[in-house]
Design a protein around this motif. Sequence first.
Motif, PDB file in Angstrom:
ATOM      1  N   PHE A   1      -2.631  -0.030   6.502  1.00 29.70           N
ATOM      2  CA  PHE A   1      -1.635  -0.596   5.826  1.00 29.70           C
ATOM      3  C   PHE A   1      -1.525  -1.887   6.074  1.00 29.70           C
ATOM      4  N   VAL A   2      -2.108  -2.692   6.772  1.00 27.36           N
ATOM      5  CA  VAL A   2      -2.084  -4.241   6.653  1.00 27.36           C
ATOM      6  C   VAL A   2      -3.055  -4.738   5.564  1.00 27.36           C
ATOM      7  N   ALA A   3      -3.942  -3.980   5.616  1.00 25.83           N
ATOM      8  CA  ALA A   3      -4.901  -4.262   4.347  1.00 25.83           C
ATOM      9  C   ALA A   3      -4.504  -3.791   3.134  1.00 25.83           C
ATOM     10  N   ALA A   4      -3.757  -2.659   3.026  1.00 22.97           N
ATOM     11  CA  ALA A   4      -2.987  -2.482   1.710  1.00 22.97           C
ATOM     12  C   ALA A   4      -2.019  -3.523   1.321  1.00 22.97           C
ATOM     13  N   VAL A   5      -1.337  -4.194   2.199  1.00 20.33           N
ATOM     14  CA  VAL A   5      -0.409  -5.322   1.906  1.00 20.33           C
ATOM     15  C   VAL A   5      -1.190  -6.562   1.417  1.00 20.33           C
ATOM     16  N   LEU A   6      -2.358  -6.795   2.191  1.00 19.08           N
ATOM     17  CA  LEU A   6      -3.204  -8.015   1.898  1.00 19.08           C
ATOM     18  C   LEU A   6      -3.614  -7.888   0.697  1.00 19.08           C
ATOM     19  N   ALA A   7      -4.247  -6.649   0.282  1.00 19.72           N
ATOM     20  CA  ALA A   7      -4.652  -6.426  -1.238  1.00 19.72           C
ATOM     21  C   ALA A   7      -3.903  -6.680  -2.231  1.00 19.72           C
ATOM     22  N   ARG A   8      -2.474  -6.163  -2.043  1.00 16.77           N
ATOM     23  CA  ARG A   8      -1.348  -6.615  -3.029  1.00 16.77           C
ATOM     24  C   ARG A   8      -1.207  -7.894  -3.167  1.00 16.77           C
ATOM     25  N   VAL A   9      -0.978  -8.639  -1.949  1.00 20.71           N
ATOM     26  CA  VAL A   9      -0.887 -10.204  -2.131  1.00 20.71           C
ATOM     27  C   VAL A   9      -1.981 -10.916  -2.724  1.00 20.71           C
ATOM     28  N   PHE A  10      -3.143 -10.509  -2.454  1.00 20.82           N
ATOM     29  CA  PHE A  10      -4.490 -11.008  -3.078  1.00 20.82           C
ATOM     30  C   PHE A  10      -4.312 -10.857  -4.703  1.00 20.82           C
ATOM     31  N   MET A  11      -4.197  -9.343  -4.986  1.00 20.43           N
ATOM     32  CA  MET A  11      -4.107  -9.293  -6.535  1.00 20.43           C
ATOM     33  C   MET A  11      -2.908 -10.234  -7.128  1.00 20.43           C
TER      34      MET A  11
ATOM     35  N   ILE B   1      -2.185  10.070  -6.295  1.00 20.14           N
ATOM     36  CA  ILE B   1      -2.727   9.096  -5.244  1.00 20.14           C
ATOM     37  C   ILE B   1      -3.102   9.732  -4.022  1.00 20.14           C
ATOM     38  N   PHE B   2      -2.220  10.577  -3.404  1.00 13.55           N
ATOM     39  CA  PHE B   2      -2.491  11.304  -2.119  1.00 13.55           C
ATOM     40  C   PHE B   2      -3.434  10.596  -1.168  1.00 13.55           C
ATOM     41  N   ASN B   3      -2.972   9.209  -0.937  1.00 14.27           N
ATOM     42  CA  ASN B   3      -3.319   8.385   0.023  1.00 14.27           C
ATOM     43  C   ASN B   3      -2.139   7.495   0.343  1.00 14.27           C
ATOM     44  N   PRO B   4      -1.728   7.517   1.493  1.00 14.45           N
ATOM     45  CA  PRO B   4      -0.187   6.709   1.963  1.00 14.45           C
ATOM     46  C   PRO B   4      -0.513   5.202   1.537  1.00 14.45           C
ATOM     47  N   ALA B   5      -1.568   4.791   2.377  1.00 10.25           N
ATOM     48  CA  ALA B   5      -1.733   3.339   2.288  1.00 10.25           C
ATOM     49  C   ALA B   5      -2.012   2.821   0.718  1.00 10.25           C
ATOM     50  N   LEU B   6      -2.732   3.539   0.192  1.00 11.00           N
ATOM     51  CA  LEU B   6      -2.852   3.052  -1.157  1.00 11.00           C
ATOM     52  C   LEU B   6      -1.487   3.235  -2.072  1.00 11.00           C
ATOM     53  N   ALA B   7      -0.925   4.424  -1.867  1.00  8.37           N
ATOM     54  CA  ALA B   7       0.588   4.421  -2.735  1.00  8.37           C
ATOM     55  C   ALA B   7       1.576   2.994  -2.334  1.00  8.37           C
ATOM     56  N   PHE B   8       1.494   2.849  -0.852  1.00  9.23           N
ATOM     57  CA  PHE B   8       2.279   1.749  -0.582  1.00  9.23           C
ATOM     58  C   PHE B   8       1.582   0.321  -1.313  1.00  9.23           C
ATOM     59  N   SER B   9       0.380   0.291  -1.406  1.00  7.35           N
ATOM     60  CA  SER B   9      -0.110  -1.051  -2.136  1.00  7.35           C
ATOM     61  C   SER B   9       0.235  -1.129  -3.667  1.00  7.35           C
ATOM     62  N   LEU B  10       0.189   0.210  -3.996  1.00  7.02           N
ATOM     63  CA  LEU B  10       0.506   0.127  -5.706  1.00  7.02           C
ATOM     64  C   LEU B  10       1.728  -0.166  -6.101  1.00  7.02           C
ATOM     65  N   HIS B  11       2.710   0.550  -5.358  1.00  9.08           N
ATOM     66  CA  HIS B  11       4.166   0.435  -5.745  1.00  9.08           C
ATOM     67  C   HIS B  11       4.979   0.168  -4.591  1.00  9.08           C
ATOM     68  N   PRO B  12       4.856  -1.029  -4.147  1.00  6.70           N
ATOM     69  CA  PRO B  12       5.677  -1.663  -2.987  1.00  6.70           C
ATOM     70  C   PRO B  12       7.244  -1.611  -3.226  1.00  6.70           C
TER      71      PRO B  12
END
Length: 327
Positions: free
Chosen positions: A156-166, A245-256
């Motif tokens: 989940f940290v990586a998901a947030v970092l990826a969103r911030v980076f993008m 999606i069926f991936n909780p971390a990816l869903a959180f990164s895509l749709h915060p």
Amino acid sequence: MRRTAGGRGRPAERRAGGGSEAGAQRTPFSSHSASGTVAMAAGGIWTSLGLMVAVVAAVGLCRSLALRRLYKHPDLCSLLLELLSTFQVCACTNELSLLGNTEPRPHTALTLTYGFTVLHGLTLPGSTCNPCGTLQPLWGGRTSVRAKGLKIGAQFVAAVLARVFMHLIWRLEMAESHSGVLTQGCGNPMQTTEVQAFCIELLFSVVFQLTILQVENIKPSYRVHAVALLITMLVFAGGNLTGAIFNPALAFSLHPHCFYDRFLTYSLVYWIAPCLGNTNDTIWRSGILLPPSVQIEALERVQRRATKLVQYLWLLYGNPFLDTRRH
């Protein structure tokens, strides 16, 4: 790997889903076009592809350094590798989610979903990139709660970092698709009722996990393509309804923004449903409900019925890429 490829609704990694393949956590495209994404020019596509390839190369370099420097600390190394892998899947999928309206439709979107799911699977061996896949050994009592909790936290940290980076990349407006992205709120990936969305994500997670059971003994180089093909099919079947999606971390990164606006609804659909689908996989593996002698026959029956349900969804709601009534 559920995921590549993948952002979705117009294509999602591997990933997809939550199996042992990294690409499966990654890869459908989310329905950003529902909020007004404009069709891109060819030059913009190549810019986005170059950006994603650069992310994959950078993560590959960081993974190599981690393996060399932290080999004496296996737990820390495993945690860092999972963080880097999930970052790659989420960052690439965030960029892919902007390409859902690229012409010709749906060929370009589906090709990118398949291609990047395969790429994630080949470049991220040993990583799940999906909290559902990480929880799987925990359900079977084969690992400690602390170790898996730390790994899920890293995802989940990586998901947030990826969103911030993008967001930082999109601010530069390197491609046409980046224009106006930062001003958009929730992209409304759910184009159906909450109950139907929950059932769809649950169904897709079950189909994915049962298929992983079938292909886990296949040669890895072939298994990656089988998983990528499955994810692409699921994206095509239900991408316009939930994003597949069926991936909780990816869903959180895509749709915060969506989680912030309607946390309970989105957590049920994109977190709880995939985890329940993954629990089904653990039950099958353990033989709790069925003896091994009848598991194969029952598994094939379930897969046939699940496939019919996917086909029914496609016939009921139409082509997720060409049905412009929902955009």
